[in-house]
Design a protein around this motif. Sequence first.
Motif, PDB file in Angstrom:
ATOM      1  N   ILE A  32       7.134   3.125  16.541  1.00 14.11           N
ATOM      2  CA  ILE A  32       5.811   3.597  17.289  1.00 14.11           C
ATOM      3  C   ILE A  32       6.281   4.722  16.434  1.00 14.11           C
ATOM      4  CG2 ILE A  32       4.647   4.144  19.262  1.00 14.11           C
ATOM      5  CD1 ILE A  32       6.241   2.292  21.333  1.00 14.11           C
ATOM      6  N   PRO A  33       5.184   4.800  15.581  1.00 15.95           N
ATOM      7  CA  PRO A  33       3.470   4.887  16.127  1.00 15.95           C
ATOM      8  C   PRO A  33       3.353   3.308  14.735  1.00 15.95           C
ATOM      9  CG  PRO A  33       3.664   6.423  13.795  1.00 15.95           C
ATOM     10  CD  PRO A  33       5.580   5.950  14.724  1.00 15.95           C
ATOM     11  N   GLN A  34       2.391   2.484  15.477  1.00 17.21           N
ATOM     12  CA  GLN A  34       2.073   0.844  14.857  1.00 17.21           C
ATOM     13  C   GLN A  34       0.582   1.244  14.701  1.00 17.21           C
ATOM     14  OE1 GLN A  34       3.287  -1.967  16.989  1.00 17.21           O
ATOM     15  NE2 GLN A  34       5.679  -1.158  16.803  1.00 17.21           N
ATOM     16  N   LEU A  35       0.198   1.314  13.533  1.00 19.46           N
ATOM     17  CA  LEU A  35      -1.140   1.118  13.201  1.00 19.46           C
ATOM     18  C   LEU A  35      -1.485  -0.288  12.772  1.00 19.46           C
ATOM     19  CD1 LEU A  35      -3.137   3.041  12.261  1.00 19.46           C
ATOM     20  CD2 LEU A  35      -3.379   3.270   9.670  1.00 19.46           C
ATOM     21  N   TYR A  36      -2.723  -0.024  13.679  1.00 21.31           N
ATOM     22  CA  TYR A  36      -3.943  -1.770  13.094  1.00 21.31           C
ATOM     23  C   TYR A  36      -4.881  -1.984  12.761  1.00 21.31           C
ATOM     24  CZ  TYR A  36      -0.235  -3.684  16.155  1.00 21.31           C
ATOM     25  OH  TYR A  36       1.367  -4.518  16.766  1.00 21.31           O
ATOM     26  N   GLY A  48      -7.678  -5.492  13.269  1.00 19.15           N
ATOM     27  CA  GLY A  48      -6.598  -6.065  14.000  1.00 19.15           C
ATOM     28  C   GLY A  48      -5.582  -6.264  13.113  1.00 19.15           C
ATOM     29  N   GLU A  49      -5.048  -6.607  12.165  1.00 21.22           N
ATOM     30  CA  GLU A  49      -3.535  -6.922  11.497  1.00 21.22           C
ATOM     31  C   GLU A  49      -2.777  -5.727  12.102  1.00 21.22           C
ATOM     32  OE1 GLU A  49      -3.125  -9.810  10.536  1.00 21.22           O
ATOM     33  OE2 GLU A  49      -5.352 -10.347  11.022  1.00 21.22           O
ATOM     34  N   PHE A  50      -1.621  -6.085  11.998  1.00 20.47           N
ATOM     35  CA  PHE A  50      -0.349  -4.992  11.966  1.00 20.47           C
ATOM     36  C   PHE A  50       0.099  -4.102  10.591  1.00 20.47           C
ATOM     37  CE2 PHE A  50       4.337  -3.901  11.676  1.00 20.47           C
ATOM     38  CZ  PHE A  50       4.194  -2.734  12.642  1.00 20.47           C
ATOM     39  N   VAL A  51      -0.388  -3.252  10.019  1.00 15.45           N
ATOM     40  CA  VAL A  51      -0.327  -2.534   9.226  1.00 15.45           C
ATOM     41  C   VAL A  51       1.124  -1.676   8.685  1.00 15.45           C
ATOM     42  CG1 VAL A  51      -0.775  -0.557   7.306  1.00 15.45           C
ATOM     43  CG2 VAL A  51      -2.376  -2.402   8.541  1.00 15.45           C
ATOM     44  N   ILE A  60       5.094   3.412   5.958  1.00 17.93           N
ATOM     45  CA  ILE A  60       3.935   2.467   5.526  1.00 17.93           C
ATOM     46  C   ILE A  60       2.660   3.437   5.508  1.00 17.93           C
ATOM     47  CG2 ILE A  60       2.932   0.343   5.883  1.00 17.93           C
ATOM     48  CD1 ILE A  60       6.236  -0.415   6.868  1.00 17.93           C
ATOM     49  N   THR A  61       2.158   3.680   6.613  1.00 19.65           N
ATOM     50  CA  THR A  61       1.188   4.282   6.435  1.00 19.65           C
ATOM     51  C   THR A  61       0.777   5.665   4.871  1.00 19.65           C
ATOM     52  OG1 THR A  61      -0.058   4.122   8.253  1.00 19.65           O
ATOM     53  CG2 THR A  61      -0.801   5.431   7.807  1.00 19.65           C
ATOM     54  N   VAL A  62       1.741   6.365   5.922  1.00 19.66           N
ATOM     55  CA  VAL A  62       1.723   7.916   4.721  1.00 19.66           C
ATOM     56  C   VAL A  62       2.330   7.140   3.040  1.00 19.66           C
ATOM     57  CG1 VAL A  62       3.313   9.702   3.521  1.00 19.66           C
ATOM     58  CG2 VAL A  62       2.796   9.730   6.198  1.00 19.66           C
ATOM     59  N   GLN A  63       2.875   6.120   2.731  1.00 18.88           N
ATOM     60  CA  GLN A  63       2.722   5.544   1.190  1.00 18.88           C
ATOM     61  C   GLN A  63       1.231   4.491   0.803  1.00 18.88           C
ATOM     62  OE1 GLN A  63       6.092   2.416   0.994  1.00 18.88           O
ATOM     63  NE2 GLN A  63       6.568   3.350  -1.067  1.00 18.88           N
ATOM     64  N   MET A  64       0.993   3.986   1.925  1.00 16.90           N
ATOM     65  CA  MET A  64      -0.528   3.239   1.811  1.00 16.90           C
ATOM     66  C   MET A  64      -1.915   4.269   1.791  1.00 16.90           C
ATOM     67  SD  MET A  64      -0.764  -0.059   4.160  1.00 16.90           S
ATOM     68  CE  MET A  64      -1.724  -0.226   3.649  1.00 16.90           C
ATOM     69  N   ALA A  65      -1.508   5.713   2.009  1.00 19.80           N
ATOM     70  CA  ALA A  65      -2.541   6.398   1.765  1.00 19.80           C
ATOM     71  C   ALA A  65      -2.237   7.330   0.891  1.00 19.80           C
ATOM     72  CB  ALA A  65      -2.477   7.555   3.157  1.00 19.80           C
TER      73      ALA A  65
END
Length: 102
Positions: free
Chosen positions: A72-76, A79-82, A87-92
């Motif tokens: 955790i954390p988990q970002l959706y 409705g889809e798990f990201v 991963i969130t930092v990389q995608m941003a």
Amino acid sequence: MEATTKSQIEDLIKSKKVFLFMKGTPEMPQCGFSAGVVTVLKNLKIDFGSFNVLSDMKVREGIKEFANWPTIPQLYINGEFVGGHDITVQMASSGELQKMVS
């Protein structure tokens, strides 16, 4: 995982376009990784819902099984798990996160 826990998790995820399972709250994150994801979302001015997994052990354990993701954390999004923090930092950074949200 109990059916009630699974449906609670599904309802939470559906409640907002962007939803974050985190330790603590957006105003007071209780782990550095959760704080990092909150910072990314706030900096990008992304509206999101959240759930403090420290407030409910069934959800805390259930979300790991639900996403087949151990941390955790988990970002959706939609409705889809990201993913989690990295991963969130990389995608941003790549602009992919903003595209998914818009």
